[in-house]
Design an enzyme around this catalytic site. Sequence first.
Site, PDB file in Angstrom:
ATOM      1  N   HIS A 174       8.496  15.349 -31.404  1.00  0.00           N
ATOM      2  CA  HIS A 174       7.516  13.630 -29.717  1.00  0.00           C
ATOM      3  C   HIS A 174       6.886  14.070 -29.021  1.00  0.00           C
ATOM      4  O   HIS A 174       5.854  13.322 -28.937  1.00  0.00           O
ATOM      5  CB  HIS A 174       8.958  12.586 -29.451  1.00  0.00           C
ATOM      6  CG  HIS A 174       8.811  11.787 -28.638  1.00  0.00           C
ATOM      7  ND1 HIS A 174       8.203  12.356 -27.015  1.00  0.00           N
ATOM      8  CD2 HIS A 174       8.788  10.463 -28.338  1.00  0.00           C
ATOM      9  CE1 HIS A 174       8.709  11.228 -26.276  1.00  0.00           C
ATOM     10  NE2 HIS A 174       8.332  10.192 -27.207  1.00  0.00           N
ATOM     11  N   ASN A 175       7.568  14.677 -28.081  1.00  0.00           N
ATOM     12  CA  ASN A 175       6.520  15.300 -27.392  1.00  0.00           C
ATOM     13  C   ASN A 175       5.112  15.821 -27.182  1.00  0.00           C
ATOM     14  O   ASN A 175       4.426  15.271 -26.429  1.00  0.00           O
ATOM     15  CB  ASN A 175       7.385  16.210 -26.016  1.00  0.00           C
ATOM     16  CG  ASN A 175       8.732  15.654 -25.321  1.00  0.00           C
ATOM     17  OD1 ASN A 175       9.357  14.666 -25.417  1.00  0.00           O
ATOM     18  ND2 ASN A 175       8.769  16.232 -24.017  1.00  0.00           N
TER      19      ASN A 175
ATOM     20  N   LYS B 188      12.578  15.609 -31.125  1.00  0.00           N
ATOM     21  CA  LYS B 188      12.484  15.182 -29.633  1.00  0.00           C
ATOM     22  C   LYS B 188      11.164  15.986 -28.805  1.00  0.00           C
ATOM     23  O   LYS B 188       9.702  15.650 -28.845  1.00  0.00           O
ATOM     24  CB  LYS B 188      13.532  15.235 -28.821  1.00  0.00           C
ATOM     25  CG  LYS B 188      12.373  14.721 -27.342  1.00  0.00           C
ATOM     26  CD  LYS B 188      11.905  13.784 -27.135  1.00  0.00           C
ATOM     27  CE  LYS B 188      11.342  13.251 -25.524  1.00  0.00           C
ATOM     28  NZ  LYS B 188      11.139  14.060 -24.701  1.00  0.00           N
TER      29      LYS B 188
ATOM     30  N   GLU C 294       2.752  13.471 -28.157  1.00  0.00           N
ATOM     31  CA  GLU C 294       2.767  12.765 -26.532  1.00  0.00           C
ATOM     32  C   GLU C 294       2.067  13.066 -26.113  1.00  0.00           C
ATOM     33  O   GLU C 294       0.698  12.838 -25.025  1.00  0.00           O
ATOM     34  CB  GLU C 294       4.008  13.136 -25.604  1.00  0.00           C
ATOM     35  CG  GLU C 294       3.923  12.289 -24.261  1.00  0.00           C
ATOM     36  CD  GLU C 294       5.337  12.755 -23.848  1.00  0.00           C
ATOM     37  OE1 GLU C 294       5.878  12.145 -23.852  1.00  0.00           O
ATOM     38  OE2 GLU C 294       5.523  13.770 -23.089  1.00  0.00           O
TER      39      GLU C 294
ATOM     40  N   SER D  63      14.015   9.034 -25.038  1.00  0.00           N
ATOM     41  CA  SER D  63      12.685   9.721 -24.967  1.00  0.00           C
ATOM     42  C   SER D  63      12.729   8.221 -23.387  1.00  0.00           C
ATOM     43  O   SER D  63      13.360   6.794 -24.130  1.00  0.00           O
ATOM     44  CB  SER D  63      10.870  10.192 -25.682  1.00  0.00           C
ATOM     45  OG  SER D  63      10.371   9.131 -24.812  1.00  0.00           O
TER      46      SER D  63
HETATM   47  C1  6PG Z   1       9.886  11.268 -22.583  1.00  0.00           C
HETATM   48  C2  6PG Z   1       9.107  12.071 -21.917  1.00  0.00           C
HETATM   49  C3  6PG Z   1      10.312  13.542 -21.119  1.00  0.00           C
HETATM   50  C4  6PG Z   1       8.994  14.307 -19.574  1.00  0.00           C
HETATM   51  C5  6PG Z   1       8.759  15.107 -20.597  1.00  0.00           C
HETATM   52  C6  6PG Z   1       7.277  15.602 -19.810  1.00  0.00           C
HETATM   53  O1  6PG Z   1      10.088  11.514 -23.685  1.00  0.00           O
HETATM   54  O2  6PG Z   1      10.894  10.589 -21.805  1.00  0.00           O
HETATM   55  O3  6PG Z   1       8.425  12.864 -22.898  1.00  0.00           O
HETATM   56  O4  6PG Z   1      10.154  13.613 -21.762  1.00  0.00           O
HETATM   57  O5  6PG Z   1       8.531  13.237 -19.315  1.00  0.00           O
HETATM   58  O6  6PG Z   1       8.802  16.011 -21.305  1.00  0.00           O
HETATM   59  O7  6PG Z   1       6.667  16.939 -20.437  1.00  0.00           O
HETATM   60  P1  6PG Z   1       5.560  17.744 -19.763  1.00  0.00           P
HETATM   61  O8  6PG Z   1       6.241  18.160 -18.412  1.00  0.00           O
HETATM   62  O9  6PG Z   1       5.172  18.856 -19.879  1.00  0.00           O
HETATM   63  O10 6PG Z   1       4.218  17.056 -19.127  1.00  0.00           O
END
Ligand code: 6PG
Length: 468
Positions: free
Chosen positions: A184-185, A181, A188, A127
């Site tokens: 984590h997302n 991960k 996010e 990430s």
């Molecule tokens: C990270 C981000 C990366 C990505 C996302 C975007 O941790 O660096 O999460 O993995 O930018 O997957 O996800 P979406 O396109 O689903 O918003």
Amino acid sequence: MQYDFGMIGLGVMGRNFLLNVADHGFAAAGLDLDADKAASLNQSAEHRKVLGTTDQAEFLAALRQPRTIMLLVPAGKVVDSVIDGLLPHLSPGDLLIDGGNSFYEDTARRAAYLQTKNIQFLGVGVSGGEEGARRGPSIMPGGDHAAWERIQPILEAVAAKVDDDPCVAYMGKGPAGHYVKMVHNGIEYGLMQLIAEAYDLLKQVGGLSNQAIHQVFSEWNKGPLQSFLIEITAEIFAQPDDQKSGDLIDVILDKAKQKGTGKWTSQSAMDLGVPVPTIDAAVTMRGLSALWSFRQEAAKDYGDNAVEKTVTTAAFVAQVEQALLFAFILTYAQGLHLLAVAGKEMDLDLRLADTAKIWRGGCIIRAELLEDIRQAYVAAPDLENLLGSAVFRGRLKTLLPSVKAVVVKGVENGIPLLALASTLHYFEALRTATLPLNLVQAQRDFFGAHTYERLDATGVFHTSWGQE
Ligand code: 6PG
């Protein structure tokens, strides 16, 4: 020349990760079918020991044996086809590392398959976006522990550092890295939606200009909300349009895309029976935002949310800040609760204090709060939910009145606050000793003889409802 590390996929993430590895003194070779990408890597070699090539045989011959090869290619079928293409040419003991956002069940399947071929495999969450890959990401490796030990020196060198501590740690067995991960997302998604709702409140109810919102977020980033997402949000509101006069934020279409990791988090949480309503709400709001044309018509039919602007006061801005902090804490709480349950159910051997530790730097959800979260899990490694931690109890109680006031303000003004209100209700439900779900149990037994339990006796009961 023998290379210590190989990278397949020289897109922005792969190229940047490879250059990061090479910056730390490791010789690194990169393979990509696109000749321009391979050539561009060679051109930017400078003092570094790097090789870019389109030739798989040259790439494999250049790597020191047993080989260490990382894949940073789009998640899904591409990963399988790259592995299939490599397999006939690999030797027993070679290590493959999937650094993409792969679905954790695919990772479990690939690990089992590669084990039968004597190839080591790690599913690794990375990430931090392009900048993180280049200067220091947060790295979440999972799988074979011996494989982790082999790659540990390189990953520790390239990872972000917080107080000299690298933001990488062994996450656990099997698909643990990609599961962590994914969560984590999911977090996010939740944090991003909450910030968007705070923006709506500041703009619509508070009547703040983009410049004022920029200042508010900049101030918030100096306080307990300090985090990467708050920091970039402040910057977004100061960004002029590069095509005409005005602010860029005002001309960006309000339709959010998604690649699936947030949805997977919600799906997995549903499967495991763990409530993650803030993350669910964030996924749902992306879906609602995508119904753009429908919304334009419905806004005419029903009237757009005609907000009666209240006078902007510092007190309102402070309430929104407190509401956001409350919701941030509980979004991490939901993600970590899911990890706690998933770790046990799938026997992943997760350690949540380590997860919080490596999320403190490099990743998209990095935040000052994570140090307190880490401490909560150090104090109680088997903590079911952060809401039960003494580290957060007092803070959540203090913040609660602001969340309620802000949600009421939003409801009065027709502002959709799906994530913030869901977070509030999540908290209210979790701290309510008696919920009305006794009625749901009664209804289930009434129409389907599904039985119920009693407060005053053990066992399972069924009633012939409506009969004397
Ligand atoms: C990270 C981000 C990366 C990505 C996302 C975007 O941790 O660096 O999460 O993995 O930018 O997957 O996800 P979406 O396109 O689903 O918003």
